[in-house]
Design a protein around this motif. Structure first.
Motif, PDB file in Angstrom:
ATOM      1  N   PRO A 116       5.010  -8.125  12.005  1.00 35.97           N
ATOM      2  CA  PRO A 116       3.708  -8.485  12.267  1.00 35.97           C
ATOM      3  C   PRO A 116       3.269  -7.086  11.742  1.00 35.97           C
ATOM      4  CG  PRO A 116       5.001  -9.449  13.331  1.00 35.97           C
ATOM      5  CD  PRO A 116       6.210  -8.425  12.992  1.00 35.97           C
ATOM      6  N   VAL A 117       3.681  -5.815  11.697  1.00 34.29           N
ATOM      7  CA  VAL A 117       2.970  -5.217  12.113  1.00 34.29           C
ATOM      8  C   VAL A 117       2.961  -4.440  10.295  1.00 34.29           C
ATOM      9  CG1 VAL A 117       2.401  -2.414  12.449  1.00 34.29           C
ATOM     10  CG2 VAL A 117       4.005  -4.473  14.048  1.00 34.29           C
ATOM     11  N   VAL A 118       4.449  -3.937   9.421  1.00 35.07           N
ATOM     12  CA  VAL A 118       4.033  -4.164   7.894  1.00 35.07           C
ATOM     13  C   VAL A 118       4.595  -5.516   7.131  1.00 35.07           C
ATOM     14  CG1 VAL A 118       4.764  -1.962   7.263  1.00 35.07           C
ATOM     15  CG2 VAL A 118       5.524  -2.095   9.343  1.00 35.07           C
ATOM     16  N   PRO A 119       3.306  -5.962   7.017  1.00 37.46           N
ATOM     17  CA  PRO A 119       3.980  -7.135   6.228  1.00 37.46           C
ATOM     18  C   PRO A 119       4.732  -6.666   5.173  1.00 37.46           C
ATOM     19  CG  PRO A 119       1.060  -6.993   6.955  1.00 37.46           C
ATOM     20  CD  PRO A 119       1.844  -5.299   7.144  1.00 37.46           C
ATOM     21  N   ASP A 120       5.294  -6.233   4.858  1.00 35.57           N
ATOM     22  CA  ASP A 120       6.120  -6.254   3.430  1.00 35.57           C
ATOM     23  C   ASP A 120       7.315  -5.980   3.603  1.00 35.57           C
ATOM     24  OD1 ASP A 120       4.354  -4.708   1.107  1.00 35.57           O
ATOM     25  OD2 ASP A 120       3.492  -3.577   2.859  1.00 35.57           O
ATOM     26  N   VAL A 121       7.609  -5.431   5.020  1.00 34.50           N
ATOM     27  CA  VAL A 121       9.270  -5.945   4.924  1.00 34.50           C
ATOM     28  C   VAL A 121       9.289  -7.019   5.291  1.00 34.50           C
ATOM     29  CG1 VAL A 121       8.974  -3.871   6.160  1.00 34.50           C
ATOM     30  CG2 VAL A 121       8.641  -5.463   8.140  1.00 34.50           C
ATOM     31  N   LEU A 149      11.792   1.050   2.754  1.00 31.72           N
ATOM     32  CA  LEU A 149      11.900   1.849   4.316  1.00 31.72           C
ATOM     33  C   LEU A 149      10.841   2.705   4.290  1.00 31.72           C
ATOM     34  CD1 LEU A 149      15.501   3.427   4.248  1.00 31.72           C
ATOM     35  CD2 LEU A 149      14.469   1.845   5.858  1.00 31.72           C
ATOM     36  N   ASP A 150      10.380   2.747   2.535  1.00 28.76           N
ATOM     37  CA  ASP A 150       9.112   3.799   3.013  1.00 28.76           C
ATOM     38  C   ASP A 150       7.885   3.418   3.125  1.00 28.76           C
ATOM     39  OD1 ASP A 150      10.775   5.710   1.203  1.00 28.76           O
ATOM     40  OD2 ASP A 150       9.671   5.595  -0.515  1.00 28.76           O
ATOM     41  N   LYS A 151       7.839   1.478   2.386  1.00 32.57           N
ATOM     42  CA  LYS A 151       6.213   1.496   3.272  1.00 32.57           C
ATOM     43  C   LYS A 151       6.468   1.115   4.743  1.00 32.57           C
ATOM     44  CE  LYS A 151       4.953  -1.754  -1.078  1.00 32.57           C
ATOM     45  NZ  LYS A 151       4.485  -1.279  -0.938  1.00 32.57           N
ATOM     46  N   ILE A 152       7.541   0.949   5.587  1.00 32.16           N
ATOM     47  CA  ILE A 152       7.309   1.239   7.311  1.00 32.16           C
ATOM     48  C   ILE A 152       6.866   2.408   7.677  1.00 32.16           C
ATOM     49  CG2 ILE A 152       8.660   1.301   8.842  1.00 32.16           C
ATOM     50  CD1 ILE A 152      11.282  -0.623   7.680  1.00 32.16           C
ATOM     51  N   THR A 153       7.661   3.616   6.770  1.00 26.58           N
ATOM     52  CA  THR A 153       7.578   5.153   6.981  1.00 26.58           C
ATOM     53  C   THR A 153       5.410   5.334   6.363  1.00 26.58           C
ATOM     54  OG1 THR A 153       9.452   5.838   6.195  1.00 26.58           O
ATOM     55  CG2 THR A 153       7.575   7.709   6.520  1.00 26.58           C
ATOM     56  N   GLN A 154       5.117   4.301   5.455  1.00 23.07           N
ATOM     57  CA  GLN A 154       3.785   4.874   5.211  1.00 23.07           C
ATOM     58  C   GLN A 154       3.088   4.032   5.252  1.00 23.07           C
ATOM     59  OE1 GLN A 154       4.141   4.239   0.874  1.00 23.07           O
ATOM     60  NE2 GLN A 154       5.719   6.123   1.190  1.00 23.07           N
ATOM     61  N   SER A 155       3.188   3.336   6.611  1.00 23.14           N
ATOM     62  CA  SER A 155       2.041   2.034   7.728  1.00 23.14           C
ATOM     63  C   SER A 155       1.835   2.777   8.202  1.00 23.14           C
ATOM     64  CB  SER A 155       2.968   0.811   7.843  1.00 23.14           C
ATOM     65  OG  SER A 155       3.959   1.342   8.654  1.00 23.14           O
ATOM     66  N   GLU A 156       0.989   2.327   9.256  1.00 25.79           N
ATOM     67  CA  GLU A 156       0.690   3.054  10.739  1.00 25.79           C
ATOM     68  C   GLU A 156       1.958   2.769  11.805  1.00 25.79           C
ATOM     69  OE1 GLU A 156      -2.318   4.135  10.234  1.00 25.79           O
ATOM     70  OE2 GLU A 156      -2.442   3.775   8.470  1.00 25.79           O
ATOM     71  N   PHE A 157       2.583   2.417  11.695  1.00 26.42           N
ATOM     72  CA  PHE A 157       3.577   1.520  12.533  1.00 26.42           C
ATOM     73  C   PHE A 157       3.876   3.104  13.260  1.00 26.42           C
ATOM     74  CE2 PHE A 157       8.092  -0.031  13.354  1.00 26.42           C
ATOM     75  CZ  PHE A 157       7.398  -1.034  14.378  1.00 26.42           C
ATOM     76  N   GLY A 158       3.983   4.094  12.475  1.00 25.90           N
ATOM     77  CA  GLY A 158       3.624   5.465  13.344  1.00 25.90           C
ATOM     78  C   GLY A 158       5.347   6.112  13.386  1.00 25.90           C
ATOM     79  N   GLU A 257      18.593  -3.943   9.666  1.00 21.23           N
ATOM     80  CA  GLU A 257      17.871  -2.925  10.412  1.00 21.23           C
ATOM     81  C   GLU A 257      17.512  -1.645  10.926  1.00 21.23           C
ATOM     82  OE1 GLU A 257      19.905  -4.729  14.316  1.00 21.23           O
ATOM     83  OE2 GLU A 257      19.431  -6.806  13.853  1.00 21.23           O
ATOM     84  N   PRO A 258      16.212  -1.189  10.651  1.00 24.40           N
ATOM     85  CA  PRO A 258      16.224  -0.119  10.228  1.00 24.40           C
ATOM     86  C   PRO A 258      16.898   0.874  11.235  1.00 24.40           C
ATOM     87  CG  PRO A 258      13.812  -0.529  10.178  1.00 24.40           C
ATOM     88  CD  PRO A 258      15.338  -2.097  10.447  1.00 24.40           C
ATOM     89  N   ILE A 259      16.499   2.218  11.159  1.00 24.98           N
ATOM     90  CA  ILE A 259      16.681   3.321  12.446  1.00 24.98           C
ATOM     91  C   ILE A 259      15.570   4.239  12.061  1.00 24.98           C
ATOM     92  CG2 ILE A 259      17.733   5.531  12.495  1.00 24.98           C
ATOM     93  CD1 ILE A 259      20.709   4.583  12.037  1.00 24.98           C
ATOM     94  N   VAL A 260      15.191   4.228  12.870  1.00 25.68           N
ATOM     95  CA  VAL A 260      12.750   5.259  12.466  1.00 25.68           C
ATOM     96  C   VAL A 260      13.193   6.059  14.290  1.00 25.68           C
ATOM     97  CG1 VAL A 260      12.418   3.037  11.874  1.00 25.68           C
ATOM     98  CG2 VAL A 260      12.495   3.658  14.282  1.00 25.68           C
ATOM     99  N   MET A 261      12.599   6.957  13.414  1.00 19.38           N
ATOM    100  CA  MET A 261      11.798   8.562  14.141  1.00 19.38           C
ATOM    101  C   MET A 261      10.725   8.078  14.398  1.00 19.38           C
ATOM    102  SD  MET A 261      13.191  12.610  13.819  1.00 19.38           S
ATOM    103  CE  MET A 261      14.056  12.771  14.288  1.00 19.38           C
ATOM    104  N   SER A 262      10.140   8.789  15.449  1.00 22.97           N
ATOM    105  CA  SER A 262       9.113   8.569  16.013  1.00 22.97           C
ATOM    106  C   SER A 262       8.695   9.766  14.951  1.00 22.97           C
ATOM    107  CB  SER A 262       8.714   9.341  17.331  1.00 22.97           C
ATOM    108  OG  SER A 262       7.442   9.674  17.803  1.00 22.97           O
ATOM    109  N   LYS A 263       7.067   9.606  14.471  1.00 25.21           N
ATOM    110  CA  LYS A 263       6.715  10.699  13.440  1.00 25.21           C
ATOM    111  C   LYS A 263       5.887  11.652  14.023  1.00 25.21           C
ATOM    112  CE  LYS A 263       4.458   7.996   9.433  1.00 25.21           C
ATOM    113  NZ  LYS A 263       3.614   7.103   8.821  1.00 25.21           N
ATOM    114  N   ILE A 264       6.448  12.032  15.516  1.00 24.22           N
ATOM    115  CA  ILE A 264       5.177  12.985  16.073  1.00 24.22           C
ATOM    116  C   ILE A 264       6.712  13.913  16.123  1.00 24.22           C
ATOM    117  CG2 ILE A 264       4.980  13.732  17.933  1.00 24.22           C
ATOM    118  CD1 ILE A 264       3.133  11.021  18.591  1.00 24.22           C
ATOM    119  N   THR A 265       7.927  13.437  16.098  1.00 25.48           N
ATOM    120  CA  THR A 265       8.958  13.851  16.529  1.00 25.48           C
ATOM    121  C   THR A 265       9.298  14.738  14.745  1.00 25.48           C
ATOM    122  OG1 THR A 265      10.197  12.397  18.009  1.00 25.48           O
ATOM    123  CG2 THR A 265      11.604  14.140  17.217  1.00 25.48           C
TER     124      THR A 265
END
Ligand code: BDP
Length: 353
Positions: A116-121, A149-158, A257-265
């Motif tokens: 719902p946040v990153v429609p590409d996925v 994976l890149d679509k998620i990273t480049q999105s506003e998902f953070g 199911e992707p492993i993700v890291m906070s963009k802030i981190t």
């Protein structure tokens, strides 16, 4: 006030209103050293809090814990790791929110709630998009997997998406037997909070209801829902089998199911540390895959034993629910996902390599 002294005060007290005049030379010195030490450690040392809703021993959990050990070792202790399994930090959605603000550093998330946040996925969230597990693995290991994976990273998902965990094949489980789409008519089936999943269940004749993973057990018990859908390890380890004794092998979703890291981190890490994290996550992807196969097979065995003596379960439906059938039913969300899936046709072909 000099620039340097301004920095001391701002950084240490966080209060730009404090002037230097009332602070003794000794305190200046101490504060300055303290500041140097802090900025040094901030650039290099970091504790990574990783949360997963699955319990201890679950394939994702084991691979993620091992990833943490490798990270600590290979970073010479600069990156430390604190692991929270079993959903102790909240639901998957809540943990994602914590990761977005940097309160949690890493997590594994189902693509279901990313859609719902990153429609590409949503191309991966489409029913019957993959023929089987081998097909899914070949796709996520290739360019398309990296592109998503890149679509998620480049999105506003953070969140920065690093690697894939295997989430197996999802089938429907119910309180009453479902041997055909006819049997599914009117049944309330829990899905993750993604309109595409609701429409998929509706297209199959049921009634898709979205709720958090943690609510499924009691919703089955109290009859708020008639069933849910998931892979064998989740059906077993989250104890849903206690209240849903029929497992119909619909195989409608094969969901990585992707492993993700906070963009802030991520932004706090040095380039070397970023490379290390990526490498460790990719290694976890392969380790989890082997763990997954073993766990999936043993879960099926255990589930069969649980179901035996009650009523027959494991109803194969592959031949009943077919891709062309669901496609013929068509749903707005599936059509929408097909629209964004210009990087791949539907159904997706097996990559060459
Ligand atoms: C499991 C996934 C998990 C989901 C859960 C669900 O591993 O990420 O949250 O299904 O359906 O298979 O809620």
């Amino acid at each position: 006030m000099s620039g340097a002294s301004g920095v001391w005060v701002i950084c240490i007290s966080g209060d730009q209103g404090i002037g230097m005049t009332g602070i003794s030379a000794y305190t200046h010195h101490f504060m300055y050293l303290n500041q140097i030490e802090r900025s040094f450690s901030a650039a290099h040392a970091l504790e990574i809090k990783f949360a997963d809703i699955h319990p201890a021993g679950y394939p994702t959990v084991v691979a993620e814990e091992n990833m943490g050990k490798a990270l600590t070792k290979e970073s010479n202790g600069e990156l430390t790791f604190k692991y929270f399994h079993g959903g102790v930090l909240g639901s998957e959605k809540e943990v994602v929110e914590q990761a977005q603000v940097g309160a949690v550093q890493m997590t594994r998330v189902s693509l279901g709630i990313v859609g719902p946040v990153v429609p590409d996925v949503n191309v991966f969230n489409m029913p019957f998009i993959f023929r089987d597990q081998a097909h899914m693995r070949a796709v996520i290991d290739g360019d398309v997997g990296d592109a998503i994976l890149d679509k998620i990273t480049q999105s506003e998902f953070g969140l920065v998406a690093l690697a894939w965990m295997d989430g197996g094949t999802r089938n429907i489980y119910t309180k009453k037997p479902v041997r055909s789409l006819e049997d599914l008519k009117g049944m309330k089936i829990r899905v993750q909070g993604n309109p595409m999943f609701i429409e998929t269940i509706n297209a199959m004749g049921g009634n898709g209801i979205a709720m958090d993973t943690g609510e499924i057990f009691s919703a089955l018990q109290t009859g708020v829902i008639d069933g849910a859908e998931n892979n064998p390890p989740t059906l077993l380890e989250h104890n849903h089998f206690q209240n849903a004794k029929f497992y119909s092998l619909t195989g409608h979703l094969i969901l990585p199911e992707p492993i993700v890291m906070s963009k802030i981190t991520w932004d706090k890490l040095t380039p070397e540390q970023q490379t290390l994290v990526k490498k460790a996550a990719k290694a976890a992807q392969l380790e989890e895959r082997a763990l997954w196969d073993a766990k999936s097979a043993s879960s099926e065995e255990k589930l069969k034993a649980q179901f035996d003596g009650v009523v027959r379960s494991f109803v194969p439906m592959h031949s009943i629910v077919r891709i062309d059938e669901v496609e013929r039913m068509g749903t707005p969300k599936i059509s929408e996902a097909k629209g964004v899936s210009n990087i791949m046709p539907f159904p997706m072909p097996m990559p060459d390599k």
